[in-house]
Write a protein that holds these residues in place. Structure first.
Motif, mmCIF file in Angstrom:
data_model
loop_
_atom_site.group_PDB
_atom_site.id
_atom_site.type_symbol
_atom_site.label_atom_id
_atom_site.label_comp_id
_atom_site.label_asym_id
_atom_site.label_seq_id
_atom_site.Cartn_x
_atom_site.Cartn_y
_atom_site.Cartn_z
ATOM 1 N N ILE A 105 0.850 -1.193 0.000
ATOM 2 C CA ILE A 105 0.000 0.000 0.000
ATOM 3 C C ILE A 105 0.886 1.244 0.000
ATOM 4 N N ILE A 106 0.545 2.209 -0.813
ATOM 5 C CA ILE A 106 1.184 3.527 -0.748
ATOM 6 C C ILE A 106 0.237 4.457 -0.004
ATOM 7 N N HIS A 107 0.741 5.090 1.036
ATOM 8 C CA HIS A 107 -0.075 5.946 1.905
ATOM 9 C C HIS A 107 0.504 7.357 1.856
ATOM 10 N N THR A 108 -0.174 8.244 1.141
ATOM 11 C CA THR A 108 0.278 9.637 1.026
ATOM 12 C C THR A 108 -0.295 10.442 2.186
ATOM 13 N N ASN A 109 0.588 10.999 3.013
ATOM 14 C CA ASN A 109 0.173 11.629 4.268
ATOM 15 C C ASN A 109 -0.134 13.120 4.118
ATOM 16 N N SER A 110 -0.585 13.533 2.951
ATOM 17 C CA SER A 110 -0.943 14.936 2.704
ATOM 18 C C SER A 110 -1.754 15.004 1.416
ATOM 19 N N ALA A 120 0.950 4.339 -7.529
ATOM 20 C CA ALA A 120 0.121 3.199 -7.130
ATOM 21 C C ALA A 120 -0.708 2.686 -8.300
ATOM 22 N N GLN A 121 -1.232 3.601 -9.101
ATOM 23 C CA GLN A 121 -2.011 3.194 -10.277
ATOM 24 C C GLN A 121 -1.142 2.417 -11.254
ATOM 25 N N SER A 122 0.101 2.876 -11.435
ATOM 26 C CA SER A 122 1.025 2.195 -12.339
ATOM 27 C C SER A 122 1.365 0.787 -11.825
ATOM 28 N N LEU A 123 1.503 0.659 -10.501
ATOM 29 C CA LEU A 123 1.866 -0.620 -9.887
ATOM 30 C C LEU A 123 0.659 -1.520 -9.641
ATOM 31 N N LYS A 124 -0.542 -0.929 -9.812
ATOM 32 C CA LYS A 124 -1.792 -1.663 -9.554
ATOM 33 C C LYS A 124 -1.882 -2.144 -8.106
ATOM 34 N N ILE A 125 -1.508 -1.234 -7.196
ATOM 35 C CA ILE A 125 -1.669 -1.504 -5.768
ATOM 36 C C ILE A 125 -2.522 -0.387 -5.166
ATOM 37 N N PRO A 126 -3.131 -0.604 -4.002
ATOM 38 C CA PRO A 126 -3.990 0.434 -3.401
ATOM 39 C C PRO A 126 -3.197 1.673 -2.985
#
Length: 386
Positions: A105-110, A120-126
């Motif tokens: 998961i990639i979690h952008t904190n802002s 994340a879209q490129s990697l197809k992960i949430p």
């Protein structure tokens, strides 16, 4: 274990909340943190002390300069082009890190970074977008590339949103299918503040800038002194040399040099000691997204006087709804703030004991670290199942 890559600012309350979350979830996740160009030594040292791996990618906020600056407004097309190239560059770096650390998961904190969602879209992960700012209302900047554009990204498949207040949830027009409200975790439910006798000073904590209402506060404090007030005012937080010059000029104009102390940035333990001893904390920000300082003051049994707007109002309203009584003192203009300061000195702080206790009980239940971490852990688990 869930491998999570966090995209962080590198300084301020958002990073404080993030590190607190990571510490609480350490048995559930393997974190990796990226920091922007604002990365402070304090944040870096905290990550090191907790053995949290990190790297500094030197990115900046993805927003446009204020329209108040004519040159910035005229050169926006050039700025947009540069921003597009930066987005591609940092997206590539996030993709490389995600592959290296097998990120789930990639979690952008802002809300002010967009490359995490693209990666994340490129990697197809949430991807999780932790929306902590209005950008336009609280920082005076325009959304890159526009607010409608950002809203469209927030609703894309594979993206999930956390709003730190109802106000931010409504501002971005979020929807239940991929969005939720999770209040920040401030301190543990078991936290017990130190017990100090209250001293004769009012306190401001935060970035000492116009956007935080600092000049409005000085106007109110001057009026309070003119009414016969005697309590000091302590300002604790970062400030630029330019802002310091403006404050010095205003203080000199009002001839209140002996009544005000600028402490600069202080470590958390010293801030909490100031809160423990202060007669009241003042939150004059015209548009506070959440107001971490407000919650911290309540945890430390410090009376809060806050402007009745945005995230500050939301906190006050939630407490009033729970107890059918106020948990703080509200004001809408400079005159009302000056009146509160005068009343507190005349009535003495003991008259506000019930409000202070209600506020402490309220934040202990709603803004606990445990409650915040449990909700985010459930979100991680649920989105990986979809």
């Amino acid at each position: 274990m869930i491998n999570v890559l966090y995209i962080a600012v590198g300084e301020g309350g958002s990073d404080q909340a993030l590190i607190t979350l990571i510490k609480e979830l350490k048995s559930k996740i393997r974190p990796y943190v990226t920091l922007g160009k604002l990365a402070s030594l304090s944040t870096i040292n905290k990550l090191k002390s907790e053995n949290i791996p990190y790297s500094i990618l030197n990115y900046d906020f993805f927003w446009y300069p204020s329209k108040k600056n004519l040159w910035n407004y005229i050169t926006r097309p050039i700025y947009a082009f540069k921003l597009k190239n930066k987005k591609k560059f940092f997206t590539k770096q996030i993709i490389e890190l995600s592959k290296q650390y097998k990120i789930d998961i990639i979690h952008t904190n802002s809300s002010a970074y967009q490359f995490g969602a693209t990666a994340a879209q490129s990697l197809k992960i949430p991807h999780i977008w932790h929306l902590r700012e209005y950008q336009s209302l609280d920082f005076g900047h325009s959304h890159a590339y526009s607010l409608p554009y950002l809203k469209k990204q927030l609703h894309k498949s594979g993206n999930f949103n956390i709003a730190i207040t109802k106000g931010i949830y409504n501002f971005y027009q979020l929807k239940e299918e991929n969005s939720t409200i999770i209040y920040d975790g401030v301190l543990r439910q078991s936290y017990k503040p130190k017990e100090f006798p209250k001293e004769k000073y009012f306190l401001f904590v935060g970035r000492i800038v116009k956007e935080k209402g600092i000049f409005s506060l000085l106007n109110s404090y001057k009026d309070y002194l003119l009414r016969g007030g005697t309590f000091k005012l302590i300002l604790a937080g970062n400030y630029s040399s330019k802002t310091k010059q403006k404050i010095d000029r205003l203080i000199g104009k009002y001839n209140i040099q002996n009544n005000i102390t600028l402490k600069g940035a202080l470590p958390t333990n010293q801030i909490y000691d100031l809160m423990n001893r202060a007669t009241a904390l003042i939150v004059p920000s015209p548009f506070e997204a959440f107001g971490l300082i407000t919650a911290e003051a309540m945890f430390n049994k410090c009376l809060v006087i806050g402007k009745d707007t945005a995230g500050t109002k939301e906190q006050f309203d939630n407490g009033q709804k729970k107890y059918n009584k106020e948990i703080a003192l509200r004001f809408t203009n400079e005159q009302q703030l000056a009146t509160h300061l005068t009343d507190i000195e005349q009535k003495q702080i003991q008259q506000y004991t019930e409000i202070i206790e209600r506020a402490y009980n309220y934040v202990s239940s709603l803004y606990s670290i445990e409650n915040n971490a449990k909700q985010i852990e459930r979100l991680y688990t649920s989105i990986l199942r979809t």
